[in-house]
Scaffold this motif. Structure first.
Motif, PDB file in Angstrom:
ATOM      1  N   ALA A 142      45.521  56.408  15.294  1.00  0.00           N
ATOM      2  CA  ALA A 142      46.167  57.112  16.400  1.00  0.00           C
ATOM      3  C   ALA A 142      45.152  58.056  17.051  1.00  0.00           C
ATOM      4  N   LYS A 143      45.530  58.651  18.203  1.00  0.00           N
ATOM      5  CA  LYS A 143      44.665  59.682  18.788  1.00  0.00           C
ATOM      6  C   LYS A 143      44.410  60.772  17.760  1.00  0.00           C
ATOM      7  N   PRO A 144      43.183  61.260  17.608  1.00  0.00           N
ATOM      8  CA  PRO A 144      42.052  61.220  18.549  1.00  0.00           C
ATOM      9  C   PRO A 144      41.128  60.005  18.451  1.00  0.00           C
ATOM     10  N   SER A 145      41.516  58.993  17.704  1.00  0.00           N
ATOM     11  CA  SER A 145      40.715  57.771  17.688  1.00  0.00           C
ATOM     12  C   SER A 145      40.624  57.198  19.103  1.00  0.00           C
ATOM     13  N   ALA A 146      39.503  56.581  19.395  1.00  0.00           N
ATOM     14  CA  ALA A 146      39.339  55.916  20.691  1.00  0.00           C
ATOM     15  C   ALA A 146      40.096  54.599  20.749  1.00  0.00           C
ATOM     16  N   MET A 147      40.495  54.073  19.597  1.00  0.00           N
ATOM     17  CA  MET A 147      41.067  52.728  19.556  1.00  0.00           C
ATOM     18  C   MET A 147      42.291  52.544  20.455  1.00  0.00           C
ATOM     19  N   PRO A 148      43.283  53.463  20.428  1.00  0.00           N
ATOM     20  CA  PRO A 148      44.433  53.226  21.305  1.00  0.00           C
ATOM     21  C   PRO A 148      44.100  53.334  22.792  1.00  0.00           C
ATOM     22  N   ILE A 149      43.117  54.162  23.140  1.00  0.00           N
ATOM     23  CA  ILE A 149      42.705  54.259  24.542  1.00  0.00           C
ATOM     24  C   ILE A 149      42.020  52.963  24.979  1.00  0.00           C
ATOM     25  N   ARG A 150      41.170  52.446  24.133  1.00  0.00           N
ATOM     26  CA  ARG A 150      40.508  51.169  24.460  1.00  0.00           C
ATOM     27  C   ARG A 150      41.527  50.031  24.567  1.00  0.00           C
ATOM     28  N   GLU A 151      42.507  50.048  23.684  1.00  0.00           N
ATOM     29  CA  GLU A 151      43.554  49.020  23.734  1.00  0.00           C
ATOM     30  C   GLU A 151      44.398  49.174  24.997  1.00  0.00           C
ATOM     31  N   MET A 152      44.647  50.403  25.395  1.00  0.00           N
ATOM     32  CA  MET A 152      45.362  50.678  26.643  1.00  0.00           C
ATOM     33  C   MET A 152      44.673  49.995  27.820  1.00  0.00           C
ATOM     34  N   ILE A 153      43.353  50.113  27.875  1.00  0.00           N
ATOM     35  CA  ILE A 153      42.588  49.522  28.973  1.00  0.00           C
ATOM     36  C   ILE A 153      42.673  48.007  28.937  1.00  0.00           C
ATOM     37  N   VAL A 154      42.563  47.441  27.746  1.00  0.00           N
ATOM     38  CA  VAL A 154      42.653  45.982  27.602  1.00  0.00           C
ATOM     39  C   VAL A 154      44.025  45.485  28.046  1.00  0.00           C
ATOM     40  N   ARG A 155      45.078  46.130  27.556  1.00  0.00           N
ATOM     41  CA  ARG A 155      46.442  45.678  27.857  1.00  0.00           C
ATOM     42  C   ARG A 155      46.796  45.843  29.329  1.00  0.00           C
ATOM     43  N   ALA A 156      46.144  46.792  29.985  1.00  0.00           N
ATOM     44  CA  ALA A 156      46.417  47.007  31.409  1.00  0.00           C
ATOM     45  C   ALA A 156      45.528  46.152  32.306  1.00  0.00           C
ATOM     46  N   GLY A 157      44.720  45.303  31.714  1.00  0.00           N
ATOM     47  CA  GLY A 157      43.940  44.351  32.497  1.00  0.00           C
ATOM     48  C   GLY A 157      42.505  44.734  32.766  1.00  0.00           C
ATOM     49  N   GLY A 158      42.048  45.851  32.184  1.00  0.00           N
ATOM     50  CA  GLY A 158      40.654  46.259  32.334  1.00  0.00           C
ATOM     51  C   GLY A 158      40.373  47.000  33.626  1.00  0.00           C
ATOM     52  N   GLY A 159      39.242  47.682  33.642  1.00  0.00           N
ATOM     53  CA  GLY A 159      38.841  48.436  34.823  1.00  0.00           C
ATOM     54  C   GLY A 159      38.578  49.892  34.482  1.00  0.00           C
ATOM     55  N   SER A 160      38.354  50.684  35.498  1.00  0.00           N
ATOM     56  CA  SER A 160      38.097  52.112  35.299  1.00  0.00           C
ATOM     57  C   SER A 160      39.388  52.820  34.928  1.00  0.00           C
ATOM     58  N   ALA A 161      39.267  53.878  34.105  1.00  0.00           N
ATOM     59  CA  ALA A 161      40.466  54.545  33.599  1.00  0.00           C
ATOM     60  C   ALA A 161      40.227  56.032  33.409  1.00  0.00           C
ATOM     61  N   ALA A 162      41.315  56.794  33.490  1.00  0.00           N
ATOM     62  CA  ALA A 162      41.332  58.219  33.155  1.00  0.00           C
ATOM     63  C   ALA A 162      42.581  58.474  32.340  1.00  0.00           C
ATOM     64  N   PHE A 163      42.577  59.574  31.568  1.00  0.00           N
ATOM     65  CA  PHE A 163      43.707  59.859  30.689  1.00  0.00           C
ATOM     66  C   PHE A 163      44.138  61.306  30.816  1.00  0.00           C
ATOM     67  N   LEU A 164      45.456  61.513  30.887  1.00  0.00           N
ATOM     68  CA  LEU A 164      46.055  62.830  31.026  1.00  0.00           C
ATOM     69  C   LEU A 164      46.869  63.175  29.790  1.00  0.00           C
ATOM     70  N   GLY A 165      46.642  64.379  29.228  1.00  0.00           N
ATOM     71  CA  GLY A 165      47.404  64.812  28.068  1.00  0.00           C
ATOM     72  C   GLY A 165      47.413  66.320  27.950  1.00  0.00           C
ATOM     73  N   ASP A 166      48.016  66.804  26.863  1.00  0.00           N
ATOM     74  CA  ASP A 166      48.169  68.262  26.714  1.00  0.00           C
ATOM     75  C   ASP A 166      47.662  68.774  25.380  1.00  0.00           C
ATOM     76  N   SER A 167      46.941  67.942  24.628  1.00  0.00           N
ATOM     77  CA  SER A 167      46.481  68.375  23.310  1.00  0.00           C
ATOM     78  C   SER A 167      45.042  67.965  23.069  1.00  0.00           C
ATOM     79  N   ILE A 168      44.469  68.525  22.023  1.00  0.00           N
ATOM     80  CA  ILE A 168      43.107  68.167  21.644  1.00  0.00           C
ATOM     81  C   ILE A 168      43.019  66.701  21.237  1.00  0.00           C
ATOM     82  N   TYR A 169      44.115  66.157  20.707  1.00  0.00           N
ATOM     83  CA  TYR A 169      44.136  64.727  20.356  1.00  0.00           C
ATOM     84  C   TYR A 169      43.897  63.870  21.598  1.00  0.00           C
ATOM     85  N   ASP A 170      44.521  64.263  22.707  1.00  0.00           N
ATOM     86  CA  ASP A 170      44.394  63.501  23.945  1.00  0.00           C
ATOM     87  C   ASP A 170      42.986  63.578  24.514  1.00  0.00           C
ATOM     88  N   VAL A 171      42.456  64.793  24.575  1.00  0.00           N
ATOM     89  CA  VAL A 171      41.126  64.987  25.156  1.00  0.00           C
ATOM     90  C   VAL A 171      40.059  64.286  24.316  1.00  0.00           C
TER      91      VAL A 171
END
Length: 225
Positions: free
Chosen positions: A148-177
């Motif tokens: 889980a966050k703060p691992s990069a794995m779910p963010i990378r999977e997010m990009i793959v599942r959304a079809g790839g491309g440039s990405a940014a992420f919004l959150g409210d905790s140190i886990y997100d950043v």
């Protein structure tokens, strides 16, 4: 005007939705089963973000002390109560829907990455009427234990599942950043979320104080890259 990013990802609790009232009810229901005093919503807010187990652990610490045996008994009670009342008292932050409309009109693919169980995230988003907006919803258990966050794995999977491309992420905790940084994408901190300290301490690439600021902030971040 060209879109700033192909994909914009969001944390759930404290970012898309204010779930603090719901989670406070669930924590206090569970604490009552242990004969513990209730916590005020302002005490619970900073405990949210690392998943339900961490929230309960911290809640036990604040209400009389953490005991592993208590945790074994109480954690299932928390999950049962929360799952049955998951959207009651939870609502989108002001300006969120307009921001999502704007992003989707520009062809941006929207995603959610949360440390909440995936099944809970799907149920909550469905009950508040937002689920259909997201190309991917990834929970704290989606990528397996320890990923889980703060691992990069779910963010990378997010990009793959959304079809790839440039990405940014919004959150409210140190886990997100940290998850965004670990995945090599820009991070935005929501100062209106469930902060455990000053938002500056998160060291995000940008900060927004409301959803009115999201679109120009994304454009500014894209201009830096």
């Amino acid at each position: 005007m060209a879109r700033a990013f192909d994909i914009v990802g969001f944390d759930l609790d404290g970012t898309l939705l204010d779930t603090s009232a719901t989670l406070t009810r669930a924590v206090n229901h569970t604490l009552a089963q242990a004969g513990r005093p209730p916590l005020h919503i302002e005490e619970v807010r900073p405990l949210i973000g690392g998943g339900a187990k961490r929230t309960l652990e911290k809640g036990l610490e604040r209400s009389g002390g953490y005991d592993p045996e208590d945790m074994k008994r109480l954690y299932p009670l928390l999950l049962d109560f929360y799952g049955s009342n998951i959207s009651e008292g939870s609502f989108p932050y002001p300006g969120l829907v307009d921001a999502l409309d704007h992003l989707q009109a520009d062809g941006v693919r929207l995603t959610v990455v949360t440390n909440k169980f995936e099944s809970f995230a799907l149920k909550l988003l469905d009950e508040v009427g937002l689920l259909g907006r997201f190309a991917a919803v990834i929970g704290g258990d989606t990528m397996g234990k320890g990923n889980a966050k703060p691992s990069a794995m779910p963010i990378r999977e997010m990009i793959v599942r959304a079809g790839g491309g440039s990405a940014a992420f919004l959150g409210d905790s140190i886990y997100d950043v940290l998850a965004a940084k670990n995945a090599g994408i820009p991070s935005i901190a929501a100062s209106f979320g469930f902060l455990a300290g000053p938002v500056e301490e998160l060291a995000a690439d940008a900060v927004i104080d409301s959803y009115d600021e999201l679109i120009p902030t994304l454009s500014a971040l894209a201009g830096r890259s």
